[in-house]
Enzyme design. Structure first.
Site, PDB file in Angstrom:
ATOM      1  N   CYS A  72       0.816  -1.226   0.000  1.00 59.84           N
ATOM      2  CA  CYS A  72       0.000   0.000   0.000  1.00 59.84           C
ATOM      3  C   CYS A  72       0.845   1.269   0.000  1.00 59.84           C
ATOM      4  CB  CYS A  72      -0.966   0.042   1.187  1.00 59.84           C
ATOM      5  SG  CYS A  72      -2.186  -1.244   1.141  1.00 59.84           S
ATOM      6  N   ALA A  73       1.988   1.221  -0.640  1.00 62.45           N
ATOM      7  CA  ALA A  73       2.807   2.433  -0.753  1.00 62.45           C
ATOM      8  C   ALA A  73       3.491   2.385  -2.123  1.00 62.45           C
ATOM      9  CB  ALA A  73       3.819   2.507   0.378  1.00 62.45           C
TER      10      ALA A  73
END
Ligand SMILES: Cc1ncc(COP(=O)(O)O)c(C=O)c1O
Length: 487
Positions: A380-381
């Site tokens: 999620c980055a």
């Protein structure tokens, strides 16, 4: 039966480890044997403290809906629930005469709430960074203009660039939003310095403490301190209390002003067909029936962490990290990302890739042959991971991970091993031992990649889930799952 919480208790690190539910749980391996699970995915979500479970089991006979009931149980549950707000506020050093806790379901909801409630006007700017979890980036993009400050080659925040951007945009700048610790590299930016720079420019400071709070003592500092942190968010599922609660801390005045972002029951004092009068904070921002059990669990987990001491936990995790990196750095086929030499400003998150091997294959072998739980992908980055990997937009498109792509065979990514307060040297030894075998290509299985998910599955390995936890009749084996990337 009256049960006290863990306040005033003293626990050692070993007692803390023994208290982890499932610490000895055995999982199946490809060769048909079983071994105790090595949990190195704490950055995503931690296991639960047994004492947290005991605490909520003792509380549940007293459980009742809060705030509107007149029965004894409701009065008791209301009192307990209201007090949990202060326990959490004190844990992060918030001055409760001016600040308060609003419970949400997780950090993502906190950042969305803050962004929705901030009252941005057109042209207002939020400065965040290139190392953020999507949850501390996308909610700002929805409501304001966003500037992403870059990172240096080792993945740490470019502080000069940040400071000068804050100065340059004085006037338009309303908020500086940084993570207290990166979920990719573990890097901890100097949050108090950053808050001071934000205040000098007339802006507020928000810290995404999802990765910081389980590992370090946090102090938001008094409101009149220049380096005071105005807003902070964290998630209980990363703090050994995974019962669906998140925490947003901020000034009481802030929550009192404006309209709540979610409306319905619980947030109103008066409703007429032509008028609504909101309740006072924090009720106004806790729409619907709140997660009382989750709040009790988090408060208990905080007591447990404090009974060992956040300083002791930080030192323990620091020495484990050093122990792991001393060995990882000697593996020349393993590429490490983020700081690897000076580990002082870093929590226990270790991202890496193995030369010539897909990240998903490495993660699959660690699990199927080592019983080791890690995570792989972008965590999620995406912008940060792609930058660390040096993946350009063109390469990304060619690799087939663009929007709508159905072939994920070459999607870039990393593997991440992450520590918790209960991790020990034996966890690291088992992990490194298996990784060494992988690097030497001494793993046993044959793995096939699912092109639609990018995941690798060992041939002939059918996990009989019902043997371990039977809930649904038809959940007896792992079906092909679509690729779902979690943090
Ligand atoms: C740094 C950081 N921020 C935000 C989040 C989002 O937390 P949650 O999934 O609890 O909303 C995570 C989760 O991994 C995280 O690591």
């Amino acid at each position: 039966m009256n049960r006290k919480n863990s306040d005033g208790l003293k626990l050692t690190l070993q007692e803390l480890r023994n208290d982890i539910l499932g610490i000895d749980t055995r999982v199946p391996l490809l060769d048909g044997t079983e071994r105790p699970y090595v949990f190195l995915d704490n950055g995503a979500s931690t296991p639960t403290f047994g004492r947290v479970l005991q605490c909520i089991s003792s509380f549940l006979p007293w459980y009742s809906g809060v705030h509107r009931g007149t029965g004894f149980k409701s009065l008791l549950a209301t009192e307990i629930f209201d007090r949990t707000h202060d326990v959490v506020a004190r844990f992060v050093g918030a001055d409760t005469s001016h600040n308060m806790v609003v419970f949400t379901k997780n950090t993502t909801e906190c950042v969305n709430k803050l962004s929705n409630r901030f009252g941005f006007s057109p042209g207002d700017l939020v400065i965040t960074t290139g190392m953020e979890h999507h949850s501390n980036d996308l909610p700002w993009r929805k409501n304001a203009e966003v500037l992403h400050v870059g990172t240096s080659a080792d993945g740490t925040l470019d502080l000069d660039e940040l400071q000068s951007a804050i100065h340059r945009f004085k006037g338009r700048l309303k908020l500086v939003a940084v993570s207290g610790a990166s979920n990719i590299t573990g890097t901890c930016p100097p949050i108090h310095d950053i808050a001071g720079w934000a205040h000098d420019a007339g802006a507020a400071a928000f810290v995404d403490a999802a990765q910081l709070a389980p590992h370090r003592q946090i102090n938001m500092l008094p409101d009149d301190d220049r380096c005071h942190i105005d807003f902070l968010a964290l998630s209980a599922h990363k703090m050994y209390a995974p019962f669906g609660i998140g925490v947003l801390v901020g000034p009481i005045d802030f929550f009192e002003q404006g309209e709540p972002d979610m409306v319905g029951g619980g947030v109103v004092d008066v409703v007429a067909f032509d008028e609504v009068i909101w309740k006072h904070a924090p009720h106004k921002d806790e729409a619907g029936s709140p997660n009382v059990v989750g709040a009790v669990a988090l408060a208990e987990s905080i007591s447990i962490l404090q009974s060992v001491g956040m300083e002791t936990i930080a030192q323990h995790e620091q020495s484990l990290l050093q122990y792991a990196y001393d060995r990882l750095k000697r593996m020349d086929k393993v590429r490490l990302y983020g700081p690897t030499h000076d580990l002082r400003n870093k929590v226990g998150v270790m991202p890496f890739t193995v030369e010539g091997m897909h990240h998903a294959l490495v993660a699959a072998i660690l699990s199927a042959e080592g019983g080791i739980g890690v995570r792989n992908g972008f965590f999620c980055a995406q912008p940060y991971v792609k930058k660390l990997l040096g993946v350009t937009r063109e390469e990304e498109r060619e690799a087939g991970c663009g929007i709508g792509d159905s072939d994920r065979t070459s999607t870039p990514g990393m593997v991440r091993a992450s520590l918790g307060c209960y991790s020990n040297e034996s966890d690291i030894d088992l992990f490194i031992e298996m990784l060494e075998k992988i690097v030497r290509r001494e793993y046993k299985g044959t793995y096939t990649q699912d092109s639609s998910t990018g995941a690798f599955h060992p041939d002939g390995y059918r996990m009989d889930l019902n043997k371990y936890f039977s809930f649904f009749e038809d959940a007896g084996h792992v079906k092909d799952r679509s690729y779902s990337e979690a943090s």
